[in-house]
Write an enzyme that holds these catalytic residues in place. Structure first.
Site, short mmCIF file in Angstrom:
data_model
loop_
_atom_site.label_atom_id
_atom_site.label_comp_id
_atom_site.label_asym_id
_atom_site.label_seq_id
_atom_site.Cartn_x
_atom_site.Cartn_y
_atom_site.Cartn_z
N HIS A 75 0.96 -1.80 0.16
CA HIS A 75 -0.05 0.18 -0.50
C HIS A 75 0.50 1.60 -0.03
O HIS A 75 -0.26 2.23 -0.27
CB HIS A 75 -1.20 -0.09 1.33
CG HIS A 75 -1.99 -1.66 1.60
ND1 HIS A 75 -1.21 -2.37 2.00
CD2 HIS A 75 -2.90 -1.12 0.91
CE1 HIS A 75 -2.29 -3.02 1.69
NE2 HIS A 75 -3.50 -2.59 1.16
N HIS A 131 -7.33 4.81 4.41
CA HIS A 131 -6.59 3.98 3.70
C HIS A 131 -5.22 3.89 3.88
O HIS A 131 -5.21 4.90 3.49
CB HIS A 131 -7.48 3.30 2.36
CG HIS A 131 -7.68 2.19 1.27
ND1 HIS A 131 -5.81 1.99 1.23
CD2 HIS A 131 -7.79 1.31 1.52
CE1 HIS A 131 -5.94 0.97 0.95
NE2 HIS A 131 -7.13 0.01 1.38
N GLU A 133 -3.10 3.02 1.80
CA GLU A 133 -3.09 3.72 0.23
C GLU A 133 -2.92 5.47 0.37
O GLU A 133 -2.05 6.30 -0.28
CB GLU A 133 -3.06 2.78 -0.88
CG GLU A 133 -3.02 3.97 -2.01
CD GLU A 133 -3.82 2.70 -3.33
OE1 GLU A 133 -3.59 4.17 -4.36
OE2 GLU A 133 -4.03 2.32 -4.01
N THR A 169 -5.07 3.79 -6.39
CA THR A 169 -5.34 2.30 -7.56
C THR A 169 -5.82 1.49 -7.36
O THR A 169 -6.24 0.74 -8.91
CB THR A 169 -4.20 1.74 -7.44
OG1 THR A 169 -3.77 1.43 -6.30
CG2 THR A 169 -2.36 2.71 -7.35
N SER A 229 -10.66 -3.11 -0.28
CA SER A 229 -10.94 -2.09 -1.00
C SER A 229 -11.60 -2.97 -2.16
O SER A 229 -12.56 -2.69 -2.99
CB SER A 229 -10.52 -1.43 -1.14
OG SER A 229 -10.63 -0.63 0.09
#
Length: 300
Positions: A75, A131, A133, A169, A229
């Site tokens: 991530h 999250h 990332e 992403t 996700s």
């Protein structure tokens, strides 16, 4: 005779595969390794690696460590994490996904670019707040990026300033395109708006494939961790293509009643779902089918 098929396209993406390989290499040598956050959003795989010596830690715990090795998962991490590691003489084993790393670099370059002297540009990230990332992406802007989770949140954007839009992403390509069109309609005259489709195609390209897989089976068992996700995105596509789709975390979640009368059963999963777990689900389904009394008792 029921046919059980595991989707060939399901399973770990390149970034996750690389992170796990790097972790296992160190564990084979030393039997212990720290990992900053869950290495993958799948509890079964995290537990498997923990049994081999992979110890998951938080950022607060990282601050207390010195002279050890720490794996950074796919991530990615914000710059502050690298600064902490350098300060505490921590050896970083960087498993940041190349796609995520490139995105971090692009955001960093835009935010700190040659026009930054006139005022840093407005960075907008389509992604899930909190999250891992997204935290790494926001970190490239020293915490100043605006995060929107869906098209309903575009009011958070200042349409009188230049806008540079990026995406986590693993988000939906369709929703990203809708957000782009909505912003175009609201930008003020003379304002620069640039959008960058930074969605990983290992997820996006799976959507038509997994829809096709779901549509040709009578029952779909989608195996995914609750934190994934892309798992939520892909399962939604399965459910839309086949109403008889069920989200499970492992074989213990299988309801035998689902199997009654089904002759074509498909098993698939997220890019964070290990193949061995899907195989275990397949074996459990086969055992239930081989013992019809179990299905009969659970279908009453």
């Amino acid at each position: 005779m029921a046919i059980i098929e595991i989707d060939k396209g399901s399973g770990f993406c390149f970034g996750v595969t690389t992170a796990i390989r790097k972790a296992e290499e160190v564990l084979n040598e030393s039997g212990h390794l720290y990992c900053l956050g869950d290495i993958v959003h799948n509890t079964a795989e995290v537990d498997r690696l923990a049994s081999r010596g992979l110890e998951t830690i938080t950022h607060d715990q990282l601050e207390q460590l010195h002279d050890v090795k720490v794996l950074l998962r796919a991530h990615g991490e914000p710059p502050e994490t690298y600064q902490t590691a350098q300060r505490n003489h921590i050896e970083i084993i960087d498993a940041t996904c190349p796609v995520v790393l490139k995105l971090q670099q692009r955001i960093n370059t835009t935010y700190h670019g040659e026009n930054a002297s006139k005022g840093s540009p407005q960075i907008v990230i389509y992604g899930k707040r909190g999250h891992a990332e997204v935290l790494g992406l926001v970190g490239q802007t020293q915490g100043h990026a605006t995060v929107i989770e869906n098209i309903d949140e575009i009011d958070k954007i200042d349409f009188s300033r230049d806008i540079y839009l990026y995406s986590q992403t693993t988000k939906s390509v369709l929703e990203f395109q809708r957000i782009v069109e909505a912003i175009k309609q609201r930008v003020a005259p003379g304002v620069t708006f640039r959008s960058f489709d930074t969605i990983c195609r290992s997820v996006a390209n799976r959507i038509p494939q997994i829809r096709e897989f779901a549509s040709r089976h009578e029952l779909i068992l989608f195996v995914s961790g609750a934190k994934s996700s892309n798992g939520r995105i892909l399962f939604a596509e399965c459910k839309d293509a086949n109403a008889e789709s069920h989200l499970i975390s492992g074989e213990d979640d299988i309801d035998p009643a689902w199997l009654v009368g089904k002759e074509r059963i498909g098993i698939c999963g997220a890019t964070s779902t290990p193949r061995w777990l899907m195989q275990r689900v397949s074996d459990a389904v086969q055992q239930l089918i081989d013992n019809p009394i179990n299905l009969k008792n659970n279908s009453i």
